[in-house]
Design an enzyme around this catalytic site. Structure first.
Site, short mmCIF file in Angstrom:
data_model
loop_
_atom_site.label_atom_id
_atom_site.label_comp_id
_atom_site.label_asym_id
_atom_site.label_seq_id
_atom_site.Cartn_x
_atom_site.Cartn_y
_atom_site.Cartn_z
N SER A 1 5.08 7.88 0.89
CA SER A 1 4.86 9.32 1.10
C SER A 1 5.33 10.20 -0.06
O SER A 1 4.98 11.38 -0.10
CB SER A 1 5.56 9.78 2.37
N LYS B 1 2.82 12.10 -1.88
CA LYS B 1 2.24 13.33 -1.34
C LYS B 1 2.62 14.56 -2.17
O LYS B 1 1.87 15.53 -2.19
CB LYS B 1 2.67 13.51 0.13
N TYR C 1 -5.96 7.55 -0.90
CA TYR C 1 -4.67 7.78 -0.24
C TYR C 1 -3.82 6.49 -0.25
O TYR C 1 -2.64 6.51 -0.62
CB TYR C 1 -4.91 8.27 1.20
N TYR D 1 10.11 14.77 6.67
CA TYR D 1 9.40 14.67 7.95
C TYR D 1 10.07 15.54 9.02
O TYR D 1 10.53 16.63 8.72
CB TYR D 1 9.31 13.21 8.43
N VAL E 1 8.36 5.66 3.25
CA VAL E 1 8.81 4.57 4.15
C VAL E 1 9.22 3.30 3.41
O VAL E 1 9.78 2.40 4.01
CB VAL E 1 7.75 4.20 5.22
N1 GLN Z 1 1.52 4.87 3.34
C1 GLN Z 1 2.33 5.30 4.43
C2 GLN Z 1 1.46 5.62 5.64
O1 GLN Z 1 0.38 6.13 5.47
C3 GLN Z 1 3.10 6.49 4.02
C4 GLN Z 1 3.95 7.04 5.11
C5 GLN Z 1 5.34 7.35 4.69
O2 GLN Z 1 5.86 6.99 3.65
N2 GLN Z 1 6.00 8.02 5.60
O3 GLN Z 1 1.83 5.38 6.75
#
Ligand code: GLN
Length: 323
Positions: free
Chosen positions: A66, A69, A197, A256, A274
């Site tokens: 993430s 992002k 993505y 988050y 994550v």
């Molecule tokens: N690639 C992970 C997903 O789409 C990214 C989510 C994350 O890092 N929270 O679930």
């Protein structure tokens, strides 16, 4: 004036906080991520003077997940402008988990709440994925990360990408749902968007790269370049206004549904992934990169968050401070 951060500080953080890695668990819903060592812990700090300090497992590579992002948001703001971006995605924090689908149907405007939850980042990818191949779009993201980190090349981890692509049905559901409500434009190829993505989430970095990304935002969109005579200069990659938007979204939504608690305790803009990575920064001063793959229920590195709490306390980095 806050204390300077020294090598001993980082070594001590790793020593004191490694036990906290036992309190989290590696992400297993992307099967390839489950191979990470849950007790790994690394930290790097990049100073505005070009200095880099690192400790623990700071050289271990991991995928951005993430954290990508903030890069895709920044590139979309730069390429499409804030008006178009925020016509597709909101600016409000979310109390739901990062991969939640529920608000997409219940909110009147149907827009994902913010660009840091999966739905929001997938919409951002849809803005970037039109016109040109996915690989060309990915290359644009990689080039941006290369310039910021000073690395000659940034690659995506094929195994992690494949693993996520194979098991990414929830993200696929979010994307097709958003196409059905018109948030993703009707002419967008959803599979291409998802491919971009997943590949962006699979870009590989280490703690030093993250610290440099943090420093880049700390310097309002400028990267530090070392010169041959040993001095440093800065180079603008995006405008301060774009860096300011991304920074603000990091404060409100970067961790988050724990963003409120994190900001209360740490008081720095940050973004986690994550895989256990966290990028954080102290505006105008430091960028931090952390890695600890044992994460909590929200998806944040347990020991990483603890180390940032301590660093913020000991060095008085909290942005909202009476001192
Ligand atoms: N690639 C992970 C997903 O789409 C990214 C989510 C994350 O890092 N929270 O679930």
């Amino acid at each position: 004036m806050p204390n300077e951060i020294g090598q001993e500080t980082l070594e001590r953080l790793i020593r004191d906080y490694r036990p906290y890695t036992k309190q989290g668990a590696v992400a297993a819903y992307i099967p390839e991520l489950a191979y990470a060592n849950p007790h790994a812990l690394g930290i790097a700090a990049a100073g505005a003077d070009g200095s880099i300090l690192k400790a623990g497992d700071a050289d271990t590579s991991f995928t951005l997940q993430s954290i990508s992002k903030i890069i895709t948001l920044m590139v979309a703001l730069n390429d499409c402008g804030p008006e178009r971006v925020f016509s597709k995605v909101g600016m409000e924090p979310s109390v739901d988990p990062f991969n939640s689908i529920v608000k997409l149907e219940t909110l009147d405007h149907k827009k994902p709440l913010n660009p840091m939850i999966n739905a929001g980042a997938i919409v951002i990818a849809s803005l970037l994925s039109g016109g040109g191949s996915v690989d060309a779009r990915l290359q644009h993201l990689c080039d941006t990360v290369s310039r910021i980190t000073g690395r000659s090349s940034i690659r995506f981890n094929e195994k992690v990408y494949e693993s996520e692509r194979r098991t990414g049905d929830r993200n696929r559901a979010l994307a097709y749902f958003m196409k059905s409500t018109g948030i993703i434009d009707s002419d967008v190829d959803v599979e291409k968007t998802l491919d971009l993505y997943f590949k962006a989430c699979s870009l590989e970095v280490d703690c030093v790269d993250l610290a440099k990304i943090g420093l880049f935002f700390a310097l309002w969109g400028k990267c530090v370049e070392s010169q041959t005579d040993g001095t440093c200069s800065t180079k603008e990659i995006v405008t301060p206004e774009i860096a300011q938007i991304v920074t603000t979204i990091m404060i409100t939504s970067g961790m988050y549904n724990h963003s409120g608690e994190f900001f209360l305790k740490v008081g720095l803009p940050a973004k986690s992934g994550v895989s256990g990575g966290i990028v954080a920064f102290s505006p105008n001063r430091y960028g931090f990169g952390l890695f600890g793959p044992a994460i909590d229920a929200a998806g944040n590195s347990v020991a990483g968050v603890k180390m940032l709490e301590e660093l913020s306390r000991s060095h008085r980095l909290h942005l909202v401070s009476p001192h």
